[in-house]
Design a protein around this motif. Structure first.
Motif, short mmCIF file in Angstrom:
data_model
loop_
_atom_site.label_atom_id
_atom_site.label_comp_id
_atom_site.label_asym_id
_atom_site.label_seq_id
_atom_site.Cartn_x
_atom_site.Cartn_y
_atom_site.Cartn_z
N SER A 26 0.82 -1.20 0.00
CA SER A 26 0.00 0.00 0.00
C SER A 26 0.86 1.26 0.00
O SER A 26 1.92 1.31 0.62
N VAL A 27 0.38 2.28 -0.71
CA VAL A 27 1.00 3.60 -0.72
C VAL A 27 -0.11 4.59 -0.38
O VAL A 27 -0.96 4.88 -1.21
N ASN A 28 -0.11 5.07 0.85
CA ASN A 28 -1.16 5.98 1.30
C ASN A 28 -0.64 7.40 1.37
O ASN A 28 0.35 7.67 2.06
N VAL A 29 -1.30 8.31 0.67
CA VAL A 29 -1.01 9.73 0.84
C VAL A 29 -1.69 10.14 2.13
O VAL A 29 -2.92 10.04 2.26
N LEU A 30 -0.89 10.55 3.12
CA LEU A 30 -1.46 10.98 4.41
C LEU A 30 -1.98 12.41 4.26
O LEU A 30 -1.20 13.35 4.17
N CYS A 31 -3.29 12.52 4.21
CA CYS A 31 -3.91 13.83 4.01
C CYS A 31 -4.07 14.58 5.31
O CYS A 31 -3.96 15.80 5.34
N VAL A 32 -4.33 13.84 6.38
CA VAL A 32 -4.50 14.43 7.71
C VAL A 32 -3.82 13.51 8.71
O VAL A 32 -3.98 12.29 8.65
N HIS A 33 -3.04 14.10 9.61
CA HIS A 33 -2.47 13.35 10.73
C HIS A 33 -2.26 14.34 11.86
O HIS A 33 -1.45 15.27 11.75
N ASP A 34 -3.00 14.15 12.93
CA ASP A 34 -2.89 15.04 14.08
C ASP A 34 -3.24 14.26 15.34
O ASP A 34 -3.32 13.04 15.31
N GLU A 35 -3.49 14.96 16.43
CA GLU A 35 -3.76 14.29 17.70
C GLU A 35 -5.07 13.50 17.68
O GLU A 35 -5.32 12.66 18.54
N HIS A 36 -5.91 13.72 16.68
CA HIS A 36 -7.19 13.01 16.57
C HIS A 36 -7.08 11.73 15.74
O HIS A 36 -8.04 10.96 15.68
N GLY A 37 -5.95 11.53 15.07
CA GLY A 37 -5.77 10.34 14.23
C GLY A 37 -5.24 10.71 12.86
O GLY A 37 -4.62 11.76 12.68
N ALA A 38 -5.49 9.85 11.89
CA ALA A 38 -4.96 10.06 10.54
C ALA A 38 -5.94 9.58 9.49
O ALA A 38 -6.74 8.67 9.74
N LEU A 39 -5.85 10.19 8.32
CA LEU A 39 -6.63 9.80 7.16
C LEU A 39 -5.70 9.75 5.96
O LEU A 39 -4.98 10.71 5.70
N GLY A 40 -5.71 8.61 5.27
CA GLY A 40 -4.87 8.46 4.09
C GLY A 40 -5.66 7.88 2.94
O GLY A 40 -6.67 7.19 3.14
N ILE A 41 -5.20 8.16 1.73
CA ILE A 41 -5.80 7.61 0.51
C ILE A 41 -4.77 6.71 -0.14
O ILE A 41 -3.67 7.17 -0.48
#
Length: 190
Positions: A26-41
């Motif tokens: 997998s190759v995930n572009v990490l769009c959001v990563h902060d103290e609340h967690g992360a979201l990747g595509i």
């Protein structure tokens, strides 16, 4: 990872021997990563049996000048929800910047507005579409990295926009100066 250091704008590469088979290579572009967690595509896997024009037609958008290209398998969370990673030359009301070490890597949009713009030939100059995303709760990604699950590579526009999906995992490692053939699926213990 240092406390407070977040990985937004990086490409998260699955390590050989990844403990979750859904993310192998997998190759995930990490769009959001902060103290609340992360979201990747995930940009490294094509969603079989789905084409871009089919998605537009399901949404009652005439394909217009849009190319009929592959749609990516963005991740296991909300697999029917669409996301577009695109060049920074287009932005809508629901668009966020994905900021890397050297500026904006790309933008993330998840609205009908971008699909209509692409179909009309007024969208971003470069883009990829994915269905679904990968999500991590607070501290979950950091724990998976400690377990030898992921490597955080620098974000690369070339890998994202100029490399075919099936070649992105190898290309992202090579952009880091690492030959993925030399990686081993296990770590040692001291």
């Amino acid at each position: 990872m240092i406390k407070g250091q977040y990985l937004s704008g990086r490409m998260l590469l699955a390590m050989p021997g990844m403990f979750d088979p859904r993310f192998e290579r997998s190759v995930n572009v990490l769009c959001v990563h902060d103290e609340h967690g992360a979201l990747g595509i995930n940009i490294g896997e094509v969603r079989q049996g789905v084409r871009f024009h089919e998605i537009l037609e399901e949404l009652d958008i005439a394909p217009g000048v849009a190319p009929d290209c592959d749609v990516l398998n963005g991740g296991p969370v909300e697999p029917g929800r669409g996301f577009v990673l695109h060049s920074p030359d287009w932005g809508g009301a629901e668009t966020i910047d994905v900021v890397a070490h050297d500026g904006v890597l790309c933008k993330l949009s998840a609205s009908m507005e971008i699909l209509r713009a692409i179909a009309a030939g007024q969208g971003p100059s470069r883009w990829v579409m994915a269905l679904g995303y990968a999500g991590w709760g607070p501290g979950q990604l950091e724990e998976e990295m400690r377990q030898h699950g992921w490597y955080a590579a620098q974000g690369s526009r070339e890998v994202l926009f100029e490399t075919r999906a099936q070649g992105r995992w190898v290309a992202a490692w090579k952009a880091e100066g690492i030959d993925p053939a030399l990686l081993v699926p296990e770590t040692g213990r001291a």
